[in-house]
Design a protein around this motif. Structure first.
Motif, short mmCIF file in Angstrom:
data_model
loop_
_atom_site.label_atom_id
_atom_site.label_comp_id
_atom_site.label_asym_id
_atom_site.label_seq_id
_atom_site.Cartn_x
_atom_site.Cartn_y
_atom_site.Cartn_z
N THR A 106 75.60 43.81 51.79
CA THR A 106 74.38 44.58 51.53
C THR A 106 74.79 45.97 51.09
O THR A 106 75.74 46.53 51.64
N VAL A 107 74.09 46.50 50.10
CA VAL A 107 74.33 47.87 49.64
C VAL A 107 73.45 48.80 50.47
O VAL A 107 72.22 48.66 50.47
N LEU A 108 74.07 49.73 51.18
CA LEU A 108 73.33 50.70 51.97
C LEU A 108 72.86 51.85 51.06
O LEU A 108 73.33 51.98 49.93
N ASP A 109 71.96 52.67 51.56
CA ASP A 109 71.37 53.73 50.73
C ASP A 109 72.39 54.72 50.17
O ASP A 109 72.19 55.29 49.12
N ASP A 110 73.51 54.91 50.90
CA ASP A 110 74.52 55.86 50.43
C ASP A 110 75.57 55.20 49.53
O ASP A 110 76.55 55.83 49.14
N GLY A 111 75.36 53.89 49.23
CA GLY A 111 76.30 53.19 48.37
C GLY A 111 77.42 52.51 49.14
O GLY A 111 78.20 51.77 48.56
N GLU A 112 77.49 52.74 50.45
CA GLU A 112 78.47 52.02 51.25
C GLU A 112 78.06 50.54 51.29
O GLU A 112 76.89 50.21 51.14
#
Length: 176
Positions: free
Chosen positions: A159-165
């Protein structure tokens, strides 16, 4: 038995959940076999001197495409501009986005590594959403984004988190 269930669970997430991403290494290439020309990149796109897919690699790429079709997952594909990745993307999915900083660079070239990381994150954040992303690239680059070692034929799902991690949810292996 368990891996099949785990795989179906991951496919279900790819079908239904937003912000999904699948990391895939290029399929088998001449460089995977003999270790040569891994960093050679022909900017003209003619593949001069580059590692390219073997016959087996071409068939693996087609299998990846078939798996996605079977599961009715139609991703946005982001590929390294190096021939072995573009060939994998082309054979599996037809269409893809690419960008020069997504090449495989020498791991000691910190400037190119940083450029890869910022460009990859920018593209991933730009395309995350309802449609899953498939990111076709090189082992060292995928490793730097996910902290996971990925083998040929592995599909690393996250999953792509909001900060791009990236949060890794699991790994599927291409059936033989």
């Amino acid at each position: 038995e368990n891996t099949v269930y785990a795989d179906e669970n991951l496919w279900e997430k790819l079908q239904q959940q937003p912000n999904m991403i699948v990391f895939i290494r290029n399929t088998e290439s001449t460089g995977n076999k003999d270790g040569s020309n891994m960093l050679t990149w022909d900017k003209t796109g003619q593949c001069q001197g580059e590692s390219t897919l073997t016959e087996n690699g071409e068939s693996q790429a087609k299998k990846i495409g078939e798996l996605f079709k079977q599961h009715e997952v139609n991703p946005v594909v982001i590929s390294s501009p190096m021939c072995r990745c573009k060939q994998t993307a082309e054979l599996a999915f037809g269409q893809f986005i690419t960008s020069p900083p997504l090449i495989q660079a020498n791991s000691s070239d910190l400037e190119k590594q940083a450029l890869f990381h910022s460009r990859a994150t920018e593209l991933i954040l730009k395309h995350k959403g309802k449609t899953p992303i498939v990111f076709i690239n090189h082992r060292p680059n995928i490793n730097s984004l996910t902290m996971e070692m990925i083998s040929l034929g592995d599909l690393l799902v996250g999953t792509v988190l909001d900060d791009g991690e990236i949060e890794i949810l699991g790994k599927m292996h291409l059936p033989d």
